[in-house]
Design a protein around this motif. Structure first.
Motif, PDB file in Angstrom:
ATOM      1  N   UNK A 199     -36.615 -29.273  -2.906  1.00 47.99           N
ATOM      2  CA  UNK A 199     -36.621 -30.665  -2.426  1.00 47.99           C
ATOM      3  C   UNK A 199     -36.270 -31.672  -3.485  1.00 47.99           C
ATOM      4  N   UNK A 239     -44.586 -36.921   3.294  1.00 48.12           N
ATOM      5  CA  UNK A 239     -43.529 -36.234   2.014  1.00 48.12           C
ATOM      6  C   UNK A 239     -42.185 -36.735   2.308  1.00 48.12           C
ATOM      7  N   UNK A 240     -41.952 -37.091   3.547  1.00 48.56           N
ATOM      8  CA  UNK A 240     -40.552 -37.643   3.741  1.00 48.56           C
ATOM      9  C   UNK A 240     -40.315 -39.060   3.324  1.00 48.56           C
ATOM     10  N   UNK A 241     -41.461 -40.026   3.405  1.00 47.79           N
ATOM     11  CA  UNK A 241     -41.475 -41.258   2.902  1.00 47.79           C
ATOM     12  C   UNK A 241     -41.674 -41.484   1.443  1.00 47.79           C
ATOM     13  N   UNK A 242     -42.584 -40.266   0.770  1.00 46.24           N
ATOM     14  CA  UNK A 242     -42.959 -40.293  -0.478  1.00 46.24           C
ATOM     15  C   UNK A 242     -43.356 -41.588  -0.867  1.00 46.24           C
ATOM     16  N   UNK A 302     -36.374 -47.517   3.805  1.00 44.02           N
ATOM     17  CA  UNK A 302     -37.099 -47.072   4.725  1.00 44.02           C
ATOM     18  C   UNK A 302     -38.268 -47.523   5.045  1.00 44.02           C
ATOM     19  N   UNK A 348     -37.983 -30.057   2.465  1.00 43.52           N
ATOM     20  CA  UNK A 348     -38.961 -30.750   2.972  1.00 43.52           C
ATOM     21  C   UNK A 348     -39.796 -30.235   4.141  1.00 43.52           C
ATOM     22  N   UNK A 392     -40.037 -24.274  -2.798  1.00 41.96           N
ATOM     23  CA  UNK A 392     -39.447 -25.454  -1.700  1.00 41.96           C
ATOM     24  C   UNK A 392     -39.600 -26.638  -2.265  1.00 41.96           C
ATOM     25  N   UNK A 393     -40.711 -27.043  -3.189  1.00 43.21           N
ATOM     26  CA  UNK A 393     -40.690 -28.328  -3.757  1.00 43.21           C
ATOM     27  C   UNK A 393     -39.466 -28.634  -4.799  1.00 43.21           C
ATOM     28  N   UNK A 436     -36.046 -40.986   8.472  1.00 42.60           N
ATOM     29  CA  UNK A 436     -36.126 -41.681   7.518  1.00 42.60           C
ATOM     30  C   UNK A 436     -34.932 -41.446   6.280  1.00 42.60           C
ATOM     31  N   UNK A 437     -34.476 -40.017   6.692  1.00 36.78           N
ATOM     32  CA  UNK A 437     -33.202 -39.751   5.926  1.00 36.78           C
ATOM     33  C   UNK A 437     -32.210 -39.268   6.988  1.00 36.78           C
ATOM     34  N   UNK A 448     -32.920 -34.071  -4.016  1.00 33.25           N
ATOM     35  CA  UNK A 448     -32.878 -35.411  -4.001  1.00 33.25           C
ATOM     36  C   UNK A 448     -32.546 -36.147  -5.373  1.00 33.25           C
TER      37      UNK A 448
END
Lengths: 171, 276
Positions: free
Chosen positions: B28, A134-137, B187, A75, B24-25, B120-121, B32
């Motif tokens: 990510x 990006x965190x919430x997406x 979230x 992230x 990195x993507x 949010x995480x 997830x």
């Protein structure tokens, strides 16, 4: 050599202050409005003449370290890389190319308060906005997200200014 | 060929950026999506967990009063339950080694050395790991209610996925009406004190301040562990269901100790479920 040692000290210092000080502050219900990201300062303060490759490597490593500590692998890395590549574009959007010298570090004392506020304000807001997005997406609660990034970038601006007063010697 | 090399030379920064960004993507999204994460790229690895342990060693002293209070409260509650049970059953009826009272759950005390609550995480790190018998998919309880489940273990540390993370899902039960629902944390909607329960049938009679508990059907938690109290209700006429917001029993901004729950009969449970 001396210079890169200085950068590594900054990396470690920013990592520790981000993860162990800022992330653990508890403000009750308003806690989500106090999540400023100050570690991007490691990129924003660099000279304009610094090779892009070096900056990208720094961004990659810094993002990775933060991600490991925060359990969000990928992230922060991706957002850091994005803002690194767009950093100079932002700079030239808000001012003429001749306004900034290539060979000075971009900090409060070298570029003046007004330009500091504009340049750091813009890049920090972009960083926060991209990060939260990006965190919430998703685009739900979009205006809350914008408001959150605005508040957090103002806090980050103040904190980074404070850090500079503490650790960068005036010339 | 020469043009190609020139092209690469011209855009080498951008290409380098693209490669790193793709790495990195990839990290990510693979992170997830996979259920079992790779175990080195998170805070339960040796280096970062020792940092957190060190931080905890410094700060834990200031929380002693709070920890003490939590423990005293829990002790009083347990004592009340235990003594009342004795009166109800009568001591003569319970034999030692009675197969009716087969021991199902083991509890392992653990200290929370790092917890997040405002993102949010959110994640949590505890100081018990493989060496203490902690494994993946075990439950984690606090003194007042459930906290989360273990998703990652190293030698001495483990990562806990708390209730206040959008990946956390659990089926819950309403104590009074026996209706089942699905607990999740949305979230942007829930903060660290609340969670959402979906799919409660619309005819279930639910009042404010009613208690929701675990079902025990997943084999992670024992049944009847408190989760939270109802603070808001919404009716969805179309889907014929209720959406309920609960206030969690645990205050996630202020937890320091918990218990890892190990289900001794979990393998048997999984076996019989896979036979279905």
């Amino acid at each position: 050599m001396n210079n890169s040692l200085q950068h590594i000290v900054w990396v470690v210092g920013l990592l520790i202050s981000q993860v162990f000080i800022i992330d653990v502050v508890d403000l009750g219900t308003y806690s989500s409005y106090f999540t400023p990201l100050i570690f991007s300062f490691i990129i924003f303060k660099r000279r304009l003449e610094t090779p892009m490759t070096e900056l990208l490597i720094y961004a990659f490593i810094m993002g990775f370290l933060i991600d490991v500590f925060r359990n969000t692998v990928g992230l922060n890395m991706s957002v850091m890389l994005l803002i690194t590549i767009f950093r100079t574009r932002f700079l030239y959007l808000i001012s003429a190319r001749e306004d900034f010298d290539d060979n000075v570090e971009l900090n409060l004392f070298n570029i003046g308060l007004l330009r500091y506020l504009i340049y750091f304000g813009t890049v920090l807001f972009t960083h926060h906005f991209l990060f939260f997005l990006l965190e919430q997406f998703s685009f739900v609660n979009f205006f809350t997200l914008v408001f959150k990034s605005l508040i957090n970038s103002i806090i980050a601006l103040v904190l980074i200014g404070f850090l500079q007063y503490m650790f960068i010697s005036k010339k | 060929m020469r043009n190609l090399i020139l092209l690469i030379q011209k855009y080498r920064n951008f290409l380098f950026f693209l490669i790193l960004e793709l790495i990195s993507l990839f990290l990510l999204f693979s992170w997830k999506n996979t259920y079992h994460h790779s175990s080195y790229l998170n805070s339960s690895n040796y280096i970062s967990s020792s940092f957190f342990q060190w931080k905890n060693n410094v700060t834990t002293y200031f929380n002693l009063r709070e920890i003490n209070n939590q423990l005293v409260h829990e002790n009083a509650e347990l004592k009340e339950k235990l003594l009342n049970k004795d009166i109800l059953l009568g001591k003569n009826f319970v034999k030692f080694g009675d197969s009716l009272y087969y021991r199902t759950f083991r509890f392992q005390q653990a200290t929370i050395i790092h917890s997040q609550f405002k993102f949010t995480e959110n994640h949590m790190l505890i100081n018990k790991g493989l060496k203490n018998g902690v494994g993946i998919e075990m439950g984690f309880m606090g003194t007042k209610g459930i906290i989360g489940r273990v998703i990652n273990v190293s030698e001495h540390y483990a990562n806990v996925l708390p209730v206040i993370n959008s990946d956390f899902k659990l089926s819950v039960i309403h104590k009074k009406s026996n209706s089942w629902g699905d607990l999740s944390w949305i979230r942007g909607v829930n903060d660290y004190r609340t969670a959402t329960i979906d799919n409660i049938p619309i005819y279930a009679k639910i009042k404010l301040n009613d208690l929701f508990t675990t079902t025990g059907s997943d084999g992670i938690f024992p049944s009847d562990v408190p989760i939270g109290k109802v603070i808001k209700m919404e009716r969805d006429q179309e889907a014929q269901k209720k959406i309920i917001t609960i206030e969690l029993m645990e205050d996630f901004s202020n937890i320091h100790i918990g218990f890892v729950v190990k289900n001794l009969l979990k393998e048997e449970m999984i076996e019989i479920q896979s036979n279905e």
